[in-house]
Motif scaffolding. Structure first.
Motif, PDB file in Angstrom:
ATOM      1  N   ARG A  90       0.757  -1.265  -0.018  1.00  0.00           N
ATOM      2  CA  ARG A  90      -0.165   0.065   0.050  1.00  0.00           C
ATOM      3  C   ARG A  90       0.791   1.229  -0.075  1.00  0.00           C
ATOM      4  O   ARG A  90       0.212   2.189  -0.478  1.00  0.00           O
ATOM      5  CB  ARG A  90      -0.994  -0.021   1.383  1.00  0.00           C
ATOM      6  N   PHE A  91       2.094   1.317   0.689  1.00  0.00           N
ATOM      7  CA  PHE A  91       2.891   2.416   0.769  1.00  0.00           C
ATOM      8  C   PHE A  91       4.113   2.578   0.150  1.00  0.00           C
ATOM      9  O   PHE A  91       4.599   3.668   0.064  1.00  0.00           O
ATOM     10  CB  PHE A  91       2.975   2.689   2.465  1.00  0.00           C
ATOM     11  N   ARG A  92       4.505   1.142  -0.446  1.00  0.00           N
ATOM     12  CA  ARG A  92       5.725   1.359  -1.112  1.00  0.00           C
ATOM     13  C   ARG A  92       5.912   0.714  -2.759  1.00  0.00           C
ATOM     14  O   ARG A  92       6.888   0.690  -3.200  1.00  0.00           O
ATOM     15  CB  ARG A  92       6.694   0.623  -0.324  1.00  0.00           C
ATOM     16  N   LYS A  93       4.583   0.593  -3.127  1.00  0.00           N
ATOM     17  CA  LYS A  93       4.441  -0.061  -4.499  1.00  0.00           C
ATOM     18  C   LYS A  93       5.075   0.776  -5.452  1.00  0.00           C
ATOM     19  O   LYS A  93       5.670   0.370  -6.548  1.00  0.00           O
ATOM     20  CB  LYS A  93       3.112  -0.605  -4.815  1.00  0.00           C
ATOM     21  N   GLU A  94       4.707   2.013  -5.307  1.00  0.00           N
ATOM     22  CA  GLU A  94       5.468   3.120  -6.449  1.00  0.00           C
ATOM     23  C   GLU A  94       6.726   3.047  -6.483  1.00  0.00           C
ATOM     24  O   GLU A  94       7.304   3.008  -7.570  1.00  0.00           O
ATOM     25  CB  GLU A  94       4.932   4.490  -6.058  1.00  0.00           C
ATOM     26  N   LEU A  95       7.660   2.799  -5.371  1.00  0.00           N
ATOM     27  CA  LEU A  95       9.079   2.565  -5.483  1.00  0.00           C
ATOM     28  C   LEU A  95       9.321   1.525  -6.291  1.00  0.00           C
ATOM     29  O   LEU A  95      10.332   1.309  -6.931  1.00  0.00           O
ATOM     30  CB  LEU A  95       9.633   2.778  -4.038  1.00  0.00           C
ATOM     31  N   ILE A  96       8.567  -0.006  -5.547  1.00  0.00           N
ATOM     32  CA  ILE A  96       9.153  -0.999  -6.298  1.00  0.00           C
ATOM     33  C   ILE A  96       8.728  -0.990  -7.867  1.00  0.00           C
ATOM     34  O   ILE A  96       9.725  -1.611  -8.601  1.00  0.00           O
ATOM     35  CB  ILE A  96       8.263  -2.306  -5.725  1.00  0.00           C
ATOM     36  N   GLU A  97       7.844  -0.295  -8.049  1.00  0.00           N
ATOM     37  CA  GLU A  97       7.478  -0.206  -9.569  1.00  0.00           C
ATOM     38  C   GLU A  97       8.626   0.666 -10.103  1.00  0.00           C
ATOM     39  O   GLU A  97       9.124   0.172 -11.540  1.00  0.00           O
ATOM     40  CB  GLU A  97       6.184   0.734  -9.903  1.00  0.00           C
ATOM     41  N   GLU A  98       9.113   1.480  -9.784  1.00  0.00           N
ATOM     42  CA  GLU A  98      10.102   2.225 -10.481  1.00  0.00           C
ATOM     43  C   GLU A  98      11.232   1.461 -10.377  1.00  0.00           C
ATOM     44  O   GLU A  98      12.030   1.658 -11.471  1.00  0.00           O
ATOM     45  CB  GLU A  98      10.257   3.661  -9.597  1.00  0.00           C
ATOM     46  N   LEU A  99      11.729   0.933  -9.359  1.00  0.00           N
ATOM     47  CA  LEU A  99      12.922   0.112  -9.592  1.00  0.00           C
ATOM     48  C   LEU A  99      12.952  -0.920 -10.663  1.00  0.00           C
ATOM     49  O   LEU A  99      13.935  -1.130 -10.994  1.00  0.00           O
ATOM     50  CB  LEU A  99      13.120  -0.517  -7.837  1.00  0.00           C
ATOM     51  N   VAL A 100      11.757  -1.512 -10.725  1.00  0.00           N
ATOM     52  CA  VAL A 100      11.355  -2.467 -11.829  1.00  0.00           C
ATOM     53  C   VAL A 100      11.671  -1.898 -12.999  1.00  0.00           C
ATOM     54  O   VAL A 100      12.340  -2.281 -13.800  1.00  0.00           O
ATOM     55  CB  VAL A 100      10.089  -3.235 -11.561  1.00  0.00           C
ATOM     56  N   ARG A 101      10.808  -0.890 -13.282  1.00  0.00           N
ATOM     57  CA  ARG A 101      11.099  -0.145 -14.399  1.00  0.00           C
ATOM     58  C   ARG A 101      12.289   0.280 -14.924  1.00  0.00           C
ATOM     59  O   ARG A 101      12.663   0.190 -16.185  1.00  0.00           O
ATOM     60  CB  ARG A 101      10.233   1.219 -14.529  1.00  0.00           C
ATOM     61  N   GLN A 102      13.193   0.248 -14.064  1.00  0.00           N
ATOM     62  CA  GLN A 102      14.418   0.775 -14.401  1.00  0.00           C
ATOM     63  C   GLN A 102      15.589  -0.419 -14.432  1.00  0.00           C
ATOM     64  O   GLN A 102      16.693  -0.377 -14.478  1.00  0.00           O
ATOM     65  CB  GLN A 102      15.263   1.759 -13.334  1.00  0.00           C
ATOM     66  N   LYS A 103      14.811  -1.635 -14.593  1.00  0.00           N
ATOM     67  CA  LYS A 103      15.517  -2.805 -14.802  1.00  0.00           C
ATOM     68  C   LYS A 103      16.249  -3.229 -13.923  1.00  0.00           C
ATOM     69  O   LYS A 103      17.352  -4.210 -14.187  1.00  0.00           O
ATOM     70  CB  LYS A 103      16.276  -2.691 -16.289  1.00  0.00           C
ATOM     71  N   ASN A 104      16.095  -3.105 -12.624  1.00  0.00           N
ATOM     72  CA  ASN A 104      16.666  -3.739 -11.673  1.00  0.00           C
ATOM     73  C   ASN A 104      16.154  -4.996 -11.271  1.00  0.00           C
ATOM     74  O   ASN A 104      15.081  -5.089 -11.528  1.00  0.00           O
ATOM     75  CB  ASN A 104      16.370  -2.704 -10.169  1.00  0.00           C
ATOM     76  N   GLU A 105      16.564  -5.774 -10.645  1.00  0.00           N
ATOM     77  CA  GLU A 105      16.281  -7.168 -10.066  1.00  0.00           C
ATOM     78  C   GLU A 105      15.724  -7.082  -8.737  1.00  0.00           C
ATOM     79  O   GLU A 105      16.511  -6.934  -7.949  1.00  0.00           O
ATOM     80  CB  GLU A 105      17.327  -8.134 -10.296  1.00  0.00           C
ATOM     81  N   VAL A 106      14.449  -7.065  -8.390  1.00  0.00           N
ATOM     82  CA  VAL A 106      13.834  -6.793  -6.992  1.00  0.00           C
ATOM     83  C   VAL A 106      13.557  -7.832  -6.508  1.00  0.00           C
ATOM     84  O   VAL A 106      12.666  -8.569  -7.191  1.00  0.00           O
ATOM     85  CB  VAL A 106      12.921  -5.524  -7.074  1.00  0.00           C
ATOM     86  N   TYR A 107      13.888  -8.128  -5.030  1.00  0.00           N
ATOM     87  CA  TYR A 107      13.278  -9.068  -4.392  1.00  0.00           C
ATOM     88  C   TYR A 107      12.597  -8.386  -3.046  1.00  0.00           C
ATOM     89  O   TYR A 107      13.275  -7.562  -2.603  1.00  0.00           O
ATOM     90  CB  TYR A 107      14.654  -9.857  -3.862  1.00  0.00           C
ATOM     91  N   VAL A 108      11.543  -9.022  -2.570  1.00  0.00           N
ATOM     92  CA  VAL A 108      10.760  -8.638  -1.603  1.00  0.00           C
ATOM     93  C   VAL A 108      11.081  -9.559  -0.491  1.00  0.00           C
ATOM     94  O   VAL A 108      10.576 -10.917  -1.050  1.00  0.00           O
ATOM     95  CB  VAL A 108       9.680  -8.156  -1.870  1.00  0.00           C
ATOM     96  N   CYS A 109      11.202  -9.458   0.657  1.00  0.00           N
ATOM     97  CA  CYS A 109      11.016 -10.347   2.023  1.00  0.00           C
ATOM     98  C   CYS A 109      10.415 -10.021   2.929  1.00  0.00           C
ATOM     99  O   CYS A 109      10.531  -9.023   3.597  1.00  0.00           O
ATOM    100  CB  CYS A 109      12.583 -10.594   2.415  1.00  0.00           C
ATOM    101  N   SER A 110       9.243 -10.710   3.178  1.00  0.00           N
ATOM    102  CA  SER A 110       8.180 -10.123   4.137  1.00  0.00           C
ATOM    103  C   SER A 110       7.258 -11.182   4.542  1.00  0.00           C
ATOM    104  O   SER A 110       7.101 -12.250   3.979  1.00  0.00           O
ATOM    105  CB  SER A 110       7.314  -8.863   3.706  1.00  0.00           C
ATOM    106  N   PRO A 111       6.562 -11.247   5.687  1.00  0.00           N
ATOM    107  CA  PRO A 111       5.523 -12.014   5.857  1.00  0.00           C
ATOM    108  C   PRO A 111       4.543 -12.260   4.873  1.00  0.00           C
ATOM    109  O   PRO A 111       4.246 -11.367   4.146  1.00  0.00           O
ATOM    110  CB  PRO A 111       4.911 -11.583   7.271  1.00  0.00           C
ATOM    111  N   TYR A 112       4.017 -13.483   5.097  1.00  0.00           N
ATOM    112  CA  TYR A 112       2.971 -13.839   3.736  1.00  0.00           C
ATOM    113  C   TYR A 112       1.496 -13.401   4.188  1.00  0.00           C
ATOM    114  O   TYR A 112       1.199 -13.495   5.523  1.00  0.00           O
ATOM    115  CB  TYR A 112       3.005 -15.320   3.440  1.00  0.00           C
ATOM    116  N   ASP A 113       0.918 -12.581   3.604  1.00  0.00           N
ATOM    117  CA  ASP A 113      -0.586 -12.244   3.408  1.00  0.00           C
ATOM    118  C   ASP A 113      -1.052 -12.119   2.151  1.00  0.00           C
ATOM    119  O   ASP A 113      -0.449 -12.291   1.152  1.00  0.00           O
ATOM    120  CB  ASP A 113      -0.934 -11.016   4.479  1.00  0.00           C
ATOM    121  N   LYS A 114      -2.302 -11.866   2.068  1.00  0.00           N
ATOM    122  CA  LYS A 114      -3.132 -11.722   0.588  1.00  0.00           C
ATOM    123  C   LYS A 114      -2.414 -10.760  -0.307  1.00  0.00           C
ATOM    124  O   LYS A 114      -2.725 -10.864  -1.574  1.00  0.00           O
ATOM    125  CB  LYS A 114      -4.712 -11.548   0.928  1.00  0.00           C
TER     126      LYS A 114
END
Length: 366
Positions: free
Chosen positions: A15-39
């Motif tokens: 909810r609060f950081r997806k725009e950063l993730i989208e930008e990092l992916v858009r810039q062709k970075n290889e992005v890994y997210v490590c967090s607890p599982y939920d929906k």
């Protein structure tokens, strides 16, 4: 670059950081997210990143479980070999930071709020500050969500290097569109968004709601959020009496905000309240504690009203003051709040700050 993100809450991350993730992916970075599982994990994967499940008990103070978390982070970092790690919230900041120090991996930390362990005095606070000092020591940049938190960490010499204040997590001005103010005051709706827990000022809110309902039968109090600390019985009692309406945890917060006349937050401490940012962006006045993390989100008397923290009388007076305002004044407060968000809290400010610090690390690597 290969970028690893550590967080303790997948819903909040999306909810609060997806725009950063989208930008990092858009810039062709290889992005890994490590967090607890939920929906929300499937939505995170949909942004174009890889997901790794982490077992984190956010409120646990069990040292064995925390040691296991640090060893888990060490394992993940050694397998992925990220060029930079981004950490959010206390346990990823501390144990992710220590793992990065051991592996000599560059990392950026975000202190999203001090939390109960630091706000309350005593042994737990001393331990938490000590752990923070270890975890943040080698961070290439420590981001804070308000100036007061940054000053506290600086004064206590927990953070000595590069540090920056962000406008909280910012707010998505497109996702949270401005909504016309309710036309009628036949039924005035106050909305609380947040975890149902003592530190959010829920005791003061419920007492104030009881008092207000005795005087104003047309005023309604709606609460949404996860119920913690055994408040379920009390909430049900007040619902049976017609004092509040509790809707549990909701995905569609925007619709609730749209249908409200104002949003209340009597919190004891905040990094920067996302609930207030989203509410103001939607064009709703906010009524909040006069504390760091809330006060920055509104201009008192212009886009919202403040009251003294942990003070039911002060909260009740603020609610009555708002109720008695003319409809046009309430509407003008909402418009002023939206303008403030556009000027000061655009989430792109946060994204740009992260990209800048990541680029600085990239330059050093190359």
């Amino acid at each position: 670059m290969r970028i690893l993100i550590l967080d303790n809450y997948s819903m909040g991350l999306y909810r609060f950081r997806k725009e950063l993730i989208e930008e990092l992916v858009r810039q062709k970075n290889e992005v890994y997210v490590c967090s607890p599982y939920d929906k929300y994990v499937e939505k995170i994967k949909g942004l174009g990143c890889e997901y790794i499940e982490a077992k984190i008990e956010r409120r646990s103070v069990n040292p064995i479980k925390d040691l296991k978390l640090m060893l888990f982070y060490l394992k993940i970092i050694r397998i992925i070999k990220p060029d930079v790690v981004l950490t959010y919230t206390i346990k990823p900041n501390v144990y992710g930071g220590i793992a990065c120090r051991i592996t000599k991996t560059p990392y950026l930390s975000n202190v999203t709020g001090l939390g109960t362990s630091i706000e309350n005095r005593g042994l737990i606070q001393k331990i938490a500050l000590f752990l923070y000092k270890i975890g943040l020591k080698k961070s290439r940049c420590v981001f804070f969500q308000n100036k007061s938190n940054m000053n506290k960490f600086t004064d206590k010499k927990i953070v000595k290097g590069n540090k920056r204040v962000l406008p909280g997590s910012g707010v998505n001005l497109v996702e949270h569109q401005f909504e016309d103010y309710p036309e009628s005051e036949e039924n005035i709706r106050f909305l609380f968004i947040g975890r149902i827990m003592k530190e959010k000022g829920i005791d003061e809110l419920l007492e104030a709601a009881r008092r207000i309902k005795e005087r104003y039968s047309n005023v309604h109090f709606e609460l949404i959020g996860f119920c913690e600390e055994g408040y379920a019985v009390k909430l049900q009692e007040l619902m049976n009496l017609g004092i509040i309406e509790y809707y549990g945890l909701q995905d569609d917060v925007h619709t609730f905000i749209k249908n409200s006349h104002a949003v209340i937050l009597p919190s004891y401490h905040e990094g920067m309240s996302n609930a207030l940012l989203e509410s103001a962006t939607t064009g709703r006045p906010v009524i909040a504690s006069k504390i760091t993390g809330c006060m920055e989100t509104f201009d008192d008397g212009i886009s919202g009203l403040g009251f003294e923290v942990k003070n039911v009388d002060s909260l009740e007076q603020a609610l009555i003051k708002f109720i008695q305002l003319p409809l046009e004044k309430k509407r003008a407060m909402g418009v002023a709040g939206r303008g403030k968000m556009e000027r000061e809290f655009n989430r792109q400010i946060v994204v740009s700050a992260y990209i800048e610090e990541i680029e600085n690390i990239k330059k050093r690597i190359s």
